[in-house]
Design a protein around this motif. Structure first.
Motif, PDB file in Angstrom:
ATOM      1  N   THR A  49       0.840  -1.191   0.000  1.00  0.00           N
ATOM      2  CA  THR A  49       0.000   0.000   0.000  1.00  0.00           C
ATOM      3  C   THR A  49       0.879   1.247   0.000  1.00  0.00           C
ATOM      4  OG1 THR A  49      -1.654  -1.220   1.270  1.00  0.00           O
ATOM      5  CG2 THR A  49      -1.907   1.166   1.158  1.00  0.00           C
ATOM      6  N   GLU A  50       0.843   1.977  -1.099  1.00  0.00           N
ATOM      7  CA  GLU A  50       1.684   3.165  -1.216  1.00  0.00           C
ATOM      8  C   GLU A  50       1.353   4.184  -0.138  1.00  0.00           C
ATOM      9  OE1 GLU A  50       2.497   5.164  -4.924  1.00  0.00           O
ATOM     10  OE2 GLU A  50       2.065   3.295  -5.985  1.00  0.00           O
ATOM     11  N   GLY A  51       2.392   4.816   0.377  1.00  0.00           N
ATOM     12  CA  GLY A  51       2.220   5.885   1.340  1.00  0.00           C
ATOM     13  C   GLY A  51       2.027   5.460   2.785  1.00  0.00           C
ATOM     14  N   VAL A  52       1.965   4.154   3.053  1.00  0.00           N
ATOM     15  CA  VAL A  52       1.758   3.704   4.430  1.00  0.00           C
ATOM     16  C   VAL A  52       3.084   3.588   5.165  1.00  0.00           C
ATOM     17  CG1 VAL A  52       0.965   1.797   5.872  1.00  0.00           C
ATOM     18  CG2 VAL A  52      -0.396   2.535   3.928  1.00  0.00           C
ATOM     19  N   VAL A  53       4.064   2.958   4.565  1.00  0.00           N
ATOM     20  CA  VAL A  53       5.367   2.760   5.201  1.00  0.00           C
ATOM     21  C   VAL A  53       6.128   4.079   5.197  1.00  0.00           C
ATOM     22  CG1 VAL A  53       7.570   1.537   5.039  1.00  0.00           C
ATOM     23  CG2 VAL A  53       5.446   0.329   4.549  1.00  0.00           C
ATOM     24  N   ARG A  54       6.659   4.435   6.342  1.00  0.00           N
ATOM     25  CA  ARG A  54       7.463   5.645   6.495  1.00  0.00           C
ATOM     26  C   ARG A  54       8.935   5.312   6.291  1.00  0.00           C
ATOM     27  NH1 ARG A  54       3.117   7.644   5.543  1.00  0.00           N
ATOM     28  NH2 ARG A  54       1.714   8.342   7.161  1.00  0.00           N
ATOM     29  N   THR A  55       9.716   6.338   5.977  1.00  0.00           N
ATOM     30  CA  THR A  55      11.128   6.134   5.664  1.00  0.00           C
ATOM     31  C   THR A  55      11.984   7.174   6.365  1.00  0.00           C
ATOM     32  OG1 THR A  55      10.426   5.418   3.454  1.00  0.00           O
ATOM     33  CG2 THR A  55      12.752   5.868   3.744  1.00  0.00           C
ATOM     34  N   ALA A  56      13.186   6.753   6.748  1.00  0.00           N
ATOM     35  CA  ALA A  56      14.193   7.684   7.269  1.00  0.00           C
ATOM     36  C   ALA A  56      15.503   7.399   6.545  1.00  0.00           C
ATOM     37  CB  ALA A  56      14.374   7.509   8.767  1.00  0.00           C
ATOM     38  N   ILE A  57      16.154   8.461   6.130  1.00  0.00           N
ATOM     39  CA  ILE A  57      17.469   8.353   5.507  1.00  0.00           C
ATOM     40  C   ILE A  57      18.482   8.861   6.514  1.00  0.00           C
ATOM     41  CG2 ILE A  57      18.974   9.142   3.639  1.00  0.00           C
ATOM     42  CD1 ILE A  57      16.454   9.474   1.910  1.00  0.00           C
ATOM     43  N   ASP A  58      19.404   8.001   6.881  1.00  0.00           N
ATOM     44  CA  ASP A  58      20.415   8.337   7.888  1.00  0.00           C
ATOM     45  C   ASP A  58      19.778   8.992   9.115  1.00  0.00           C
ATOM     46  OD1 ASP A  58      22.437   7.210   6.331  1.00  0.00           O
ATOM     47  OD2 ASP A  58      22.751   9.082   5.242  1.00  0.00           O
ATOM     48  N   VAL A  60      16.909  10.529   9.502  1.00  0.00           N
ATOM     49  CA  VAL A  60      16.112  11.739   9.303  1.00  0.00           C
ATOM     50  C   VAL A  60      14.919  11.353   8.440  1.00  0.00           C
ATOM     51  CG1 VAL A  60      16.065  14.065   8.332  1.00  0.00           C
ATOM     52  CG2 VAL A  60      18.134  13.237   9.461  1.00  0.00           C
ATOM     53  N   HIS A  61      13.714  11.677   8.898  1.00  0.00           N
ATOM     54  CA  HIS A  61      12.512  11.328   8.133  1.00  0.00           C
ATOM     55  C   HIS A  61      12.638  11.831   6.704  1.00  0.00           C
ATOM     56  CE1 HIS A  61       9.874   9.670  11.260  1.00  0.00           C
ATOM     57  NE2 HIS A  61      10.617  10.413  12.070  1.00  0.00           N
ATOM     58  N   ALA A  62      12.162  11.014   5.765  1.00  0.00           N
ATOM     59  CA  ALA A  62      12.284  11.343   4.348  1.00  0.00           C
ATOM     60  C   ALA A  62      10.951  11.137   3.638  1.00  0.00           C
ATOM     61  CB  ALA A  62      13.355  10.472   3.705  1.00  0.00           C
ATOM     62  N   LYS A  63      10.735  11.908   2.594  1.00  0.00           N
ATOM     63  CA  LYS A  63       9.530  11.796   1.771  1.00  0.00           C
ATOM     64  C   LYS A  63       9.825  10.909   0.566  1.00  0.00           C
ATOM     65  CE  LYS A  63       7.843  16.264   3.170  1.00  0.00           C
ATOM     66  NZ  LYS A  63       6.469  16.294   3.509  1.00  0.00           N
ATOM     67  N   PRO A  64       8.781  10.441  -0.119  1.00  0.00           N
ATOM     68  CA  PRO A  64       8.997   9.573  -1.279  1.00  0.00           C
ATOM     69  C   PRO A  64       9.908  10.181  -2.351  1.00  0.00           C
ATOM     70  CG  PRO A  64       6.707   9.472  -0.614  1.00  0.00           C
ATOM     71  CD  PRO A  64       7.351  10.547   0.218  1.00  0.00           C
ATOM     72  N   ALA A  65       9.872  11.486  -2.517  1.00  0.00           N
ATOM     73  CA  ALA A  65      10.695  12.135  -3.546  1.00  0.00           C
ATOM     74  C   ALA A  65      12.125  12.409  -3.082  1.00  0.00           C
ATOM     75  CB  ALA A  65      10.039  13.436  -3.993  1.00  0.00           C
ATOM     76  N   SER A  66      12.455  12.095  -1.840  1.00  0.00           N
ATOM     77  CA  SER A  66      13.804  12.361  -1.321  1.00  0.00           C
ATOM     78  C   SER A  66      14.846  11.531  -2.051  1.00  0.00           C
ATOM     79  CB  SER A  66      13.866  12.039   0.171  1.00  0.00           C
ATOM     80  OG  SER A  66      12.989  12.846   0.899  1.00  0.00           O
ATOM     81  N   PRO A  67      15.959  12.156  -2.441  1.00  0.00           N
ATOM     82  CA  PRO A  67      17.031  11.404  -3.102  1.00  0.00           C
ATOM     83  C   PRO A  67      17.745  10.480  -2.116  1.00  0.00           C
ATOM     84  CG  PRO A  67      17.672  13.698  -2.812  1.00  0.00           C
ATOM     85  CD  PRO A  67      16.251  13.571  -2.330  1.00  0.00           C
ATOM     86  N   GLU A  73      22.247   4.573   5.468  1.00  0.00           N
ATOM     87  CA  GLU A  73      21.213   3.720   6.032  1.00  0.00           C
ATOM     88  C   GLU A  73      19.838   4.278   5.686  1.00  0.00           C
ATOM     89  OE1 GLU A  73      21.153   2.086  10.295  1.00  0.00           O
ATOM     90  OE2 GLU A  73      19.742   3.777  10.350  1.00  0.00           O
ATOM     91  N   ILE A  74      18.970   3.387   5.243  1.00  0.00           N
ATOM     92  CA  ILE A  74      17.580   3.759   4.993  1.00  0.00           C
ATOM     93  C   ILE A  74      16.713   2.816   5.825  1.00  0.00           C
ATOM     94  CG2 ILE A  74      15.748   4.000   3.288  1.00  0.00           C
ATOM     95  CD1 ILE A  74      17.884   4.695   1.242  1.00  0.00           C
ATOM     96  N   ALA A  75      15.860   3.415   6.642  1.00  0.00           N
ATOM     97  CA  ALA A  75      14.997   2.640   7.528  1.00  0.00           C
ATOM     98  C   ALA A  75      13.555   2.751   7.072  1.00  0.00           C
ATOM     99  CB  ALA A  75      15.125   3.155   8.958  1.00  0.00           C
ATOM    100  N   PHE A  76      12.837   1.643   7.193  1.00  0.00           N
ATOM    101  CA  PHE A  76      11.424   1.586   6.826  1.00  0.00           C
ATOM    102  C   PHE A  76      10.630   1.165   8.062  1.00  0.00           C
ATOM    103  CE2 PHE A  76      13.762   0.644   2.941  1.00  0.00           C
ATOM    104  CZ  PHE A  76      13.205   1.574   2.066  1.00  0.00           C
ATOM    105  N   PHE A  77       9.540   1.887   8.336  1.00  0.00           N
ATOM    106  CA  PHE A  77       8.755   1.589   9.530  1.00  0.00           C
ATOM    107  C   PHE A  77       7.307   1.996   9.296  1.00  0.00           C
ATOM    108  CE2 PHE A  77      11.092   5.520   9.760  1.00  0.00           C
ATOM    109  CZ  PHE A  77      10.141   6.469  10.085  1.00  0.00           C
ATOM    110  N   PRO A  78       6.385   1.342   9.998  1.00  0.00           N
ATOM    111  CA  PRO A  78       4.978   1.698   9.862  1.00  0.00           C
ATOM    112  C   PRO A  78       4.692   3.024  10.549  1.00  0.00           C
ATOM    113  CG  PRO A  78       5.227  -0.010  11.506  1.00  0.00           C
ATOM    114  CD  PRO A  78       6.584   0.229  10.915  1.00  0.00           C
ATOM    115  N   PRO A  79       3.531   3.624  10.230  1.00  0.00           N
ATOM    116  CA  PRO A  79       3.153   4.848  10.927  1.00  0.00           C
ATOM    117  C   PRO A  79       3.073   4.603  12.423  1.00  0.00           C
ATOM    118  CG  PRO A  79       1.529   4.254   9.255  1.00  0.00           C
ATOM    119  CD  PRO A  79       2.532   3.158   9.313  1.00  0.00           C
ATOM    120  N   MET A  80       3.421   5.595  13.187  1.00  0.00           N
ATOM    121  CA  MET A  80       3.384   5.469  14.642  1.00  0.00           C
ATOM    122  C   MET A  80       2.258   6.311  15.196  1.00  0.00           C
ATOM    123  SD  MET A  80       7.445   5.679  15.375  1.00  0.00           S
ATOM    124  CE  MET A  80       7.875   6.689  13.980  1.00  0.00           C
TER     125      MET A  80
END
Length: 83
Positions: A49-58, A60-67, A73-80
Motif C-alpha cells: 500500500t503506497e504511502g503507508v510505510v514511512r522512511t528515514a534516511i540516515d 532523518v525522516h524522508a519523503k517519497p521524492a527524497s534522493p 542507512e535507509i529505515a522503513f517503519f509503519p506509521p506510529m
C-alpha cells in the motif's frame, strides 16, 4: 547501502536488515520502494500500500521524492501513533 526494517515491515520482509546495491536508476525513496517490490513476494507484501510505510534516511525522516544518493542507512517503519 544498509536497509533496516522495523515492526510489521520487518515481519513481512522476514529480516531486520540487509545491505543492497540498487540499480543506478533508483534515485529516490519511491524508486527504492518500487525496486524492492520486485525482489519477491515478501517485499511486495510489505510495501503493498503506497504511502503507508514511512522512511528515514540516515535517521532523518524522508519523503517519497527524497534522493537516496550517498545514504548510508535507509529505515522503513509503519506509521506510529501516540498514546
Amino acid at each position: 547501502m544498509k536497509l533496516v526494517y522495523f515492526a510489521w515491515v520487518r515481519e513481512r520482509v522476514g529480516k531486520p536488515e540487509e545491505t543492497v546495491t540498487p540499480p543506478p536508476e533508483v534515485a529516490t525513496v519511491a524508486d527504492l520502494i518500487g525496486w524492492l517490490r520486485t525482489r519477491g513476494e515478501e517485499y511486495a507484501y510489505a510495501f503493498e500500500t503506497e504511502g503507508v510505510v514511512r522512511t528515514a534516511i540516515d535517521r532523518v525522516h524522508a519523503k517519497p521524492a527524497s534522493p537516496i544518493a550517498g545514504a548510508q542507512e535507509i529505515a522503513f517503519f509503519p506509521p506510529m501513533t501516540g498514546g
